[in-house]
Design a protein around this motif. Structure first.
Motif, PDB file in Angstrom:
ATOM      1  N   CYS A 137       0.820  -1.217   0.000  1.00  0.00           N
ATOM      2  CA  CYS A 137       0.000   0.000   0.000  1.00  0.00           C
ATOM      3  C   CYS A 137       0.851   1.263   0.000  1.00  0.00           C
ATOM      4  CB  CYS A 137      -0.940  -0.010   1.205  1.00  0.00           C
ATOM      5  SG  CYS A 137      -2.248  -1.262   1.088  1.00  0.00           S
ATOM      6  N   MET A 138       2.045   1.198   0.586  1.00  0.00           N
ATOM      7  CA  MET A 138       2.925   2.366   0.586  1.00  0.00           C
ATOM      8  C   MET A 138       3.481   2.649  -0.807  1.00  0.00           C
ATOM      9  SD  MET A 138       3.024   3.855   3.494  1.00  0.00           S
ATOM     10  CE  MET A 138       4.493   4.852   3.324  1.00  0.00           C
ATOM     11  N   ARG A 139       3.605   1.613  -1.614  1.00  0.00           N
ATOM     12  CA  ARG A 139       4.106   1.767  -2.990  1.00  0.00           C
ATOM     13  C   ARG A 139       3.087   1.161  -3.958  1.00  0.00           C
ATOM     14  NH1 ARG A 139       8.228   0.570   0.392  1.00  0.00           N
ATOM     15  NH2 ARG A 139      10.019   1.972   0.420  1.00  0.00           N
ATOM     16  N   PHE A 140       1.868   1.644  -3.856  1.00  0.00           N
ATOM     17  CA  PHE A 140       0.760   1.079  -4.617  1.00  0.00           C
ATOM     18  C   PHE A 140       0.959   1.368  -6.104  1.00  0.00           C
ATOM     19  CE2 PHE A 140      -3.965   0.192  -4.802  1.00  0.00           C
ATOM     20  CZ  PHE A 140      -3.875  -1.006  -4.106  1.00  0.00           C
ATOM     21  N   PRO A 141       0.961   0.344  -6.952  1.00  0.00           N
ATOM     22  CA  PRO A 141       1.285   0.548  -8.378  1.00  0.00           C
ATOM     23  C   PRO A 141       0.141   1.126  -9.216  1.00  0.00           C
ATOM     24  CG  PRO A 141       0.925  -1.792  -7.927  1.00  0.00           C
ATOM     25  CD  PRO A 141       0.846  -1.091  -6.610  1.00  0.00           C
ATOM     26  N   TRP A 142      -1.058   1.268  -8.620  1.00  0.00           N
ATOM     27  CA  TRP A 142      -2.207   1.758  -9.395  1.00  0.00           C
ATOM     28  C   TRP A 142      -2.572   3.151  -8.887  1.00  0.00           C
ATOM     29  CZ3 TRP A 142      -2.507  -3.060  -6.718  1.00  0.00           C
ATOM     30  CH2 TRP A 142      -2.054  -4.140  -7.485  1.00  0.00           C
ATOM     31  N   GLY A 143      -2.190   4.161  -9.668  1.00  0.00           N
ATOM     32  CA  GLY A 143      -2.219   5.544  -9.209  1.00  0.00           C
ATOM     33  C   GLY A 143      -3.582   6.123  -8.917  1.00  0.00           C
ATOM     34  N   ASN A 144      -4.653   5.584  -9.512  1.00  0.00           N
ATOM     35  CA  ASN A 144      -5.993   6.119  -9.270  1.00  0.00           C
ATOM     36  C   ASN A 144      -6.809   5.243  -8.324  1.00  0.00           C
ATOM     37  OD1 ASN A 144      -5.110   7.687 -11.675  1.00  0.00           O
ATOM     38  ND2 ASN A 144      -7.173   8.517 -11.514  1.00  0.00           N
ATOM     39  N   ILE A 145      -6.142   4.271  -7.726  1.00  0.00           N
ATOM     40  CA  ILE A 145      -6.760   3.447  -6.676  1.00  0.00           C
ATOM     41  C   ILE A 145      -6.000   3.733  -5.388  1.00  0.00           C
ATOM     42  CG2 ILE A 145      -7.354   1.117  -5.918  1.00  0.00           C
ATOM     43  CD1 ILE A 145      -7.317   0.249  -8.834  1.00  0.00           C
ATOM     44  N   PHE A 146      -6.728   4.198  -4.372  1.00  0.00           N
ATOM     45  CA  PHE A 146      -6.096   4.639  -3.131  1.00  0.00           C
ATOM     46  C   PHE A 146      -6.448   3.692  -1.988  1.00  0.00           C
ATOM     47  CE2 PHE A 146      -6.012   8.318  -5.754  1.00  0.00           C
ATOM     48  CZ  PHE A 146      -4.910   9.062  -5.342  1.00  0.00           C
ATOM     49  N   PRO A 147      -5.457   2.968  -1.458  1.00  0.00           N
ATOM     50  CA  PRO A 147      -5.728   2.076  -0.320  1.00  0.00           C
ATOM     51  C   PRO A 147      -5.684   2.821   1.010  1.00  0.00           C
ATOM     52  CG  PRO A 147      -3.434   1.864  -0.984  1.00  0.00           C
ATOM     53  CD  PRO A 147      -4.062   2.875  -1.918  1.00  0.00           C
ATOM     54  N   LYS A 148      -6.588   2.484   1.921  1.00  0.00           N
ATOM     55  CA  LYS A 148      -6.610   3.024   3.272  1.00  0.00           C
ATOM     56  C   LYS A 148      -6.677   1.853   4.251  1.00  0.00           C
ATOM     57  CE  LYS A 148      -6.941   7.265   1.705  1.00  0.00           C
ATOM     58  NZ  LYS A 148      -5.778   8.193   1.786  1.00  0.00           N
ATOM     59  N   LEU A 149      -5.672   1.751   5.110  1.00  0.00           N
ATOM     60  CA  LEU A 149      -5.621   0.669   6.088  1.00  0.00           C
ATOM     61  C   LEU A 149      -6.091   1.168   7.453  1.00  0.00           C
ATOM     62  CD1 LEU A 149      -2.082  -0.814   5.279  1.00  0.00           C
ATOM     63  CD2 LEU A 149      -4.279  -1.616   4.450  1.00  0.00           C
ATOM     64  N   PHE A 150      -7.046   0.478   8.044  1.00  0.00           N
ATOM     65  CA  PHE A 150      -7.466   0.753   9.414  1.00  0.00           C
ATOM     66  C   PHE A 150      -6.887  -0.370  10.275  1.00  0.00           C
ATOM     67  CE2 PHE A 150     -10.517   2.904   6.773  1.00  0.00           C
ATOM     68  CZ  PHE A 150     -10.708   4.118   7.422  1.00  0.00           C
ATOM     69  N   LEU A 151      -5.824  -0.045  11.010  1.00  0.00           N
ATOM     70  CA  LEU A 151      -5.093  -1.066  11.751  1.00  0.00           C
ATOM     71  C   LEU A 151      -5.242  -0.854  13.250  1.00  0.00           C
ATOM     72  CD1 LEU A 151      -1.742  -0.979   9.709  1.00  0.00           C
ATOM     73  CD2 LEU A 151      -3.699  -2.491   9.365  1.00  0.00           C
ATOM     74  N   ARG A 152      -5.437  -1.933  13.970  1.00  0.00           N
ATOM     75  CA  ARG A 152      -5.388  -1.845  15.421  1.00  0.00           C
ATOM     76  C   ARG A 152      -4.023  -1.317  15.820  1.00  0.00           C
ATOM     77  NH1 ARG A 152      -6.866  -7.523  17.916  1.00  0.00           N
ATOM     78  NH2 ARG A 152      -5.313  -6.794  19.417  1.00  0.00           N
TER      79      ARG A 152
END
Length: 404
Positions: free
Chosen positions: A121-136
């Motif tokens: 997710c830090m180096r996501f290869p798809w520029g128009n898809i944005f990952p958001k992680l909700f982590l404990r």
């Protein structure tokens, strides 16, 4: 939401042969993202034969076969590029969220399974898809398979409450429930306020629309809170605390942050205590809810019970339960009941707790460093250096619960 826990029963189990293969894990997450977008995101795939029912009994074996097929995983990667291209051509963004990951990946597997997802997710290869992680937070803090974790801090957002956010939310409850009565109270005691009631009313309006949320302005919030809770009992030193500071201090975790549930439970228990004891003690005076009840030992002890239960019922936090209950129920030596312990003494305490639960599968093989990290990540203790020696301080939030 990529992690469809409500409708899927999939758990990352049975992949023992590949658990240390970071490339395999990365490919798994690429497949998992693609599967969610095509299955629930409205995109029609041309590789329908790659779709796997994650609730199926044989889903694990099917996933392994697909990931180990270089042509198939390459096609999935290419199709994600096509999906990304479509969003780019429309000048649109797709936000994909990962929530409740501890229900999909057991906490003891996070180093090997979640760390590669964080890196992806830090180096996501798809520029128009944005990952958001909700982590404990407690599990994220314990991740060890990230060599540059500190560099992620600029991309992370903490969900802890600030002092003014907490009090503004509390006042929103008051305004929603009994605004007219409360402003009558403010008018009656306006001489004690540095801000006038009509100024407060103006602050509750934005562009003529009335709201119940105060702006996060200390000069506005502090006098209201101090009036609502009144003054504290005079300490032996002669010092009198103000509610704005004293309440915040009383619910702080080890890292000085606060969570909302202990605060609201503190208020609930203080209301009950005032109702039962005010006739005898008379602490209330001109306040609505006397600060003395909010900071009493029994109220503070009861205020953290539900919050601690939430913490220790999370997978991976079994040691939190053992540690807290052993301290609270006097199952360790009384000499450990101090706000601060030197490292050698603190380690003896941890070993004593571990010995008390030597028959527990979750506890018997836990290392000294793991015990420390679990308590630090859950903000129950914090280490700090004094000279060249490490000390461990307990969160003020829990001191009455532990019996200090």
């Amino acid at each position: 939401n990529i992690t469809n826990f409500e409708d899927e029963t999939f758990e990352f189990l049975g992949f023992d042969k590949y658990i240390k293969d970071e490339l395999f894990i990365k490919k798994f997450w690429v497949f998992y993202i693609w599967s969610a977008i095509c299955g629930r995101g409205g995109f029609k795939t041309k590789y329908e034969d790659y779709c796997i029912d994650l609730n199926g009994i044989n889903s694990k074996n099917k996933i392994i076969d697909l990931i180990n097929d270089d042509e198939k995983i390459s096609n999935i990667d290419d199709e994600l590029m096509v999906i990304n291209g479509q969003y780019k051509s429309l000048d649109e963004r797709l936000i994909v969220t990962f929530d409740r990951l501890d229900n999909i990946v057991k906490p003891y597997l996070w180093d090997d399974v979640i760390s590669p997802l964080v890196k992806l997710c830090m180096r996501f290869p798809w520029g128009n898809i944005f990952p958001k992680l909700f982590l404990r937070r407690d599990l994220y803090e314990r991740l060890g398979n990230l060599t540059n974790k500190n560099s992620f801090n600029t991309r992370a957002i903490g969900l802890e409450w600030t002092q003014n956010e907490m009090f503004s939310y509390f006042m929103k409850i008051i305004f929603t429930s009994c605004k007219a009565d409360f402003f009558e109270f403010l008018e009656e005691h306006s001489e004690k306020l540095s801000v006038k009631p009509n100024q407060i009313i103006k602050k509750l309006k934005t562009k003529g629309v009335e709201h119940n949320q105060l702006p996060l302005d200390t000069s506005l919030i502090q006098p209201i809170i101090n009036l609502f809770f009144g003054s504290s009992k005079t300490k032996k030193s002669g010092k009198v605390s103000v509610a704005y500071e004293d309440l915040y201090r009383n619910i702080q975790s080890a890292d000085k942050t606060v969570n909302l549930r202990p605060f609201l439970d503190l208020i609930t228990n203080a209301i009950a205590a005032q109702s039962e004891q005010e006739y005898e003690k008379g602490f209330r005076k001109d306040s609505i809810l006397a600060l003395a009840y909010c900071t009493s030992k029994q109220v503070r002890k009861n205020a953290v019970i539900r919050y601690l239960q939430d913490l220790w019922n999370e997978q991976g936090n079994e040691f939190v339960k053992c540690f807290c209950l052993d301290l609270s129920n006097n199952k360790v030596h009384s000499s450990y009941k101090k706000n601060m312990l030197y490292e050698n003494v603190f380690e003896k305490l941890l070993l004593e707790v571990k010995a008390n639960h030597r028959d527990s599968d979750a506890i018997k093989n836990i290392s000294m460093e793991e015990m420390k990290q679990i308590l630090i990540a859950n903000k129950i203790i914090t280490p700090y250096m004094v000279g060249n020696k490490t000390r461990y301080g307990f969160a003020y939030l829990y001191t009455n619960y532990f019996g200090f």
